[in-house]
Design an enzyme around this catalytic site. Structure first.
Site, PDB file in Angstrom:
ATOM      1  N   ARG A 113       0.637  10.222   0.069  1.00 29.48           N
ATOM      2  CA  ARG A 113       1.220  11.699   0.981  1.00 29.48           C
ATOM      3  C   ARG A 113       2.096  12.147   0.455  1.00 29.48           C
ATOM      4  NH1 ARG A 113       1.354   8.213   6.671  1.00 29.48           N
ATOM      5  NH2 ARG A 113      -0.551   7.133   6.499  1.00 29.48           N
ATOM      6  N   LYS A 170     -11.569  -0.262   6.935  1.00 31.88           N
ATOM      7  CA  LYS A 170     -10.216  -0.179   7.486  1.00 31.88           C
ATOM      8  C   LYS A 170     -10.622   0.211   8.888  1.00 31.88           C
ATOM      9  CE  LYS A 170      -6.073   2.924   7.571  1.00 31.88           C
ATOM     10  NZ  LYS A 170      -5.324   3.598   6.470  1.00 31.88           N
ATOM     11  N   THR A 209      -4.500   6.494   1.906  1.00 31.33           N
ATOM     12  CA  THR A 209      -4.777   7.588   1.834  1.00 31.33           C
ATOM     13  C   THR A 209      -5.478   8.067   0.871  1.00 31.33           C
ATOM     14  OG1 THR A 209      -2.517   7.673   3.139  1.00 31.33           O
ATOM     15  CG2 THR A 209      -3.840   9.696   3.271  1.00 31.33           C
ATOM     16  N   GLU A 230       0.845  -1.263  -0.038  1.00 30.96           N
ATOM     17  CA  GLU A 230       0.110   0.143  -0.234  1.00 30.96           C
ATOM     18  C   GLU A 230       0.766   1.433   0.008  1.00 30.96           C
ATOM     19  OE1 GLU A 230      -2.920   2.433   2.967  1.00 30.96           O
ATOM     20  OE2 GLU A 230      -2.888   0.147   3.295  1.00 30.96           O
TER      21      GLU A 230
END
Length: 219
Positions: free
Chosen positions: A50, A134, A74, A46
């Protein structure tokens, strides 16, 4: 040979016991990091959105490390959903969700995990037909005690806890009946990436892949 894409990821939660959460600052680090993780038995990678390098890092891994299953983390906007899938992300992970983001993820054609931290958010997703989520930030939101409490009234929900999870507590999460996998970054320490110490990353990945026995590293 790697499996066809449709066979590689039916469920993010069944990809591996541990999904590495990777922050890539330099695109040149993406491929060696992914190769080290795969070498240690963690095929799921993953890459968090960011950094400015994230999308190109995803594309590089998808093209140069076909045995890896690379996804985007994210993800917080519909635009990022489209950009990540265009970069060949094979799954998506978000720290939370809105109606617009959920609609984009549901329509993108790859598996996804919307983030939750409360029972009400879980119920809202179940109401919309989403059962895999999640749990973030896992430790701050109640940890294993909270997830254990959810298992009784909401047994149909399955989770990937992320946030505050490391080698010292990952096994406690993985022992829960409603946890399919955990996410963490401990196997990709920033100093190892900066030093190009791929052997250390591979060793950490191998230890993480063994948390649920040899089968946990298989897709």
């Amino acid at each position: 040979m790697p499996l066809p894409l449709s066979s590689q990821v039916d469920s993010v939660l069944d990809l591996a016991a541990v999904v590495p959460v990777v922050v890539i600052a330099e695109v040149s680090d993406a491929v060696p990091v992914a190769r080290a993780l795969v070498g240690g038995g963690l095929r799921g990678v993953e890459v968090t959105l960011r950094t400015p390098a994230a999308l190109e890092a995803i594309r590089a891994i998808a093209e140069e490390v076909p045995e890896a299953v690379v996804g985007a983390g994210t993800v917080i906007t519909p635009g990022q959903v489209a950009a990540a899938v265009a970069a060949e992300a094979r799954f998506l992970v978000s720290p939370g969700w809105t109606e617009g983001l959920l609609a984009a993820m549901r329509g993108c054609g790859v598996p996804f995990l919307p983030g939750v931290s409360t029972a009400s958010e879980v119920v809202a997703l179940l109401e919309r037909g989403v059962r895999e989520m999640k749990f973030f930030p896992a430790q701050a939101a109640g940890g294993t005690a909270y997830l254990r409490s959810l298992a009784g009234p909401l047994p149909q929900a399955r989770f990937c806890p992320t946030g505050g999870i490391g080698p010292g507590n990952a096994a406690e999460y993985l022992a829960l009946p409603n946890v399919g996998c955990v996410g963490g970054s401990w196997m990709v320490p920033a100093d190892a990436v900066a030093a190009g110490d791929w052997a250390r990353i591979e060793a950490l990945a191998r230890a993480a892949a063994g948390l649920r026995g040899p089968a946990s590293a298989q897709v």
